[in-house]
Every structure is written in structure tokens, then in C-alpha cells.
Design a protein around this motif. Structure first.
Motif, PDB file in Angstrom:
ATOM      1  N   VAL A   1       0.840  -1.204   0.000  1.00  0.00           N
ATOM      2  CA  VAL A   1       0.000   0.000   0.000  1.00  0.00           C
ATOM      3  C   VAL A   1       0.876   1.256   0.000  1.00  0.00           C
ATOM      4  CG1 VAL A   1      -1.624   1.355   1.388  1.00  0.00           C
ATOM      5  CG2 VAL A   1      -2.024  -1.077   1.012  1.00  0.00           C
ATOM      6  N   ALA A   2       1.944   1.227   0.776  1.00  0.00           N
ATOM      7  CA  ALA A   2       2.848   2.383   0.826  1.00  0.00           C
ATOM      8  C   ALA A   2       3.537   2.600  -0.513  1.00  0.00           C
ATOM      9  CB  ALA A   2       3.887   2.184   1.924  1.00  0.00           C
ATOM     10  N   ALA A   3       3.876   1.522  -1.218  1.00  0.00           N
ATOM     11  CA  ALA A   3       4.583   1.645  -2.498  1.00  0.00           C
ATOM     12  C   ALA A   3       3.649   2.050  -3.633  1.00  0.00           C
ATOM     13  CB  ALA A   3       5.275   0.335  -2.830  1.00  0.00           C
ATOM     14  N   THR A   4       2.446   1.485  -3.672  1.00  0.00           N
ATOM     15  CA  THR A   4       1.541   1.740  -4.804  1.00  0.00           C
ATOM     16  C   THR A   4       0.608   2.917  -4.576  1.00  0.00           C
ATOM     17  OG1 THR A   4      -0.146   0.229  -3.948  1.00  0.00           O
ATOM     18  CG2 THR A   4       1.527  -0.699  -5.430  1.00  0.00           C
ATOM     19  N   HIS A   5       0.463   3.363  -3.326  1.00  0.00           N
ATOM     20  CA  HIS A   5      -0.464   4.445  -2.949  1.00  0.00           C
ATOM     21  C   HIS A   5      -1.905   4.097  -3.302  1.00  0.00           C
ATOM     22  CE1 HIS A   5       2.675   7.197  -1.724  1.00  0.00           C
ATOM     23  NE2 HIS A   5       3.349   6.833  -2.793  1.00  0.00           N
ATOM     24  N   GLU A   6      -2.240   2.830  -3.357  1.00  0.00           N
ATOM     25  CA  GLU A   6      -3.613   2.397  -3.600  1.00  0.00           C
ATOM     26  C   GLU A   6      -4.182   1.850  -2.303  1.00  0.00           C
ATOM     27  OE1 GLU A   6      -4.080  -0.285  -6.858  1.00  0.00           O
ATOM     28  OE2 GLU A   6      -2.670   0.828  -8.101  1.00  0.00           O
ATOM     29  N   PRO A   7      -5.432   2.227  -1.951  1.00  0.00           N
ATOM     30  CA  PRO A   7      -6.016   1.737  -0.712  1.00  0.00           C
ATOM     31  C   PRO A   7      -6.315   0.239  -0.770  1.00  0.00           C
ATOM     32  CG  PRO A   7      -7.600   3.060  -1.919  1.00  0.00           C
ATOM     33  CD  PRO A   7      -6.302   3.151  -2.655  1.00  0.00           C
ATOM     34  N   LEU A   8      -6.355  -0.368   0.395  1.00  0.00           N
ATOM     35  CA  LEU A   8      -6.638  -1.797   0.523  1.00  0.00           C
ATOM     36  C   LEU A   8      -7.865  -1.936   1.421  1.00  0.00           C
ATOM     37  CD1 LEU A   8      -5.709  -4.817   0.260  1.00  0.00           C
ATOM     38  CD2 LEU A   8      -4.484  -4.454   2.389  1.00  0.00           C
TER      39      LEU A   8
END
Length: 91
Positions: free
Chosen positions: A19-26
């Protein structure tokens, strides 16, 4: 991206890094229902105005040895502008 709670529990640290690397929410689900959302922290502090343009300029040529160009006062090119003016008398 969705992941169930059991899978999140097993792979928690890896998913946090993703999540930190892709900046996409989970979205974490439990029995198919969304229960929680893991989102990356955005930088909340505005960038400083001091130094924000660092390394954006470019120096062309020699800035120390500048060729002399005479000023208008030295060349007399503006003398016609001041021909009608008289200096003020000091009291």
C-alpha cells in the motif's frame, strides 16, 4: 484491492508495504463485507517555499568576467531628455 481478514492477518506487513509503495487503498473484508480500509499516509505538511526551486537554474557563460557595456549616463545618450531641466537651488 480487497483482501479478507484472515489473509490480511497472515500477510499484514507485506500488504502494508505494498500500500505504501503503490499508494492504492486496501479494503479488508470479513465474510465478504468491507470492514476496514488501509490507505497510505499522504504528506500533510505543505512543502516549504524556501528552496523549492533548488537545482532548477542553469548558469550560461562566465558570470565573473562580464564585458563592460557603458551606461547611458557614461555615453551621453540620454542627455537630450534632461536638456530643459534646471537643477533646484538649495535654500
Amino acid at each position: 484491492m480487497n483482501v479478507n481478514a484472515a489473509a490480511f492477518k497472515a500477510k499484514c506487513l507485506k500488504l502494508i508495504d505494498e500500500v505504501a509503495a503503490t499508494h492504492e487503498p486496501l479494503v479488508i473484508t470479513k465474510r465478504g463485507k468491507p470492514m476496514a480500509r488501509l490507505v497510505p499516509i499522504e504528506d500533510e505538511t505543505p512543502p516549504s517555499l524556501f528552496g523549492y526551486m533548488k537545482n532548477t537554474g542553469q548558469i550560461l557563460g562566465d558570470i565573473v568576467d562580464v564585458p563592460h557595456e557603458p551606461l547611458a549616463a557614461e555615453s551621453g545618450e540620454e542627455d537630450g531628455f534632461y536638456a530643459g531641466f534646471k537643477p533646484k537651488k538649495k535654500n
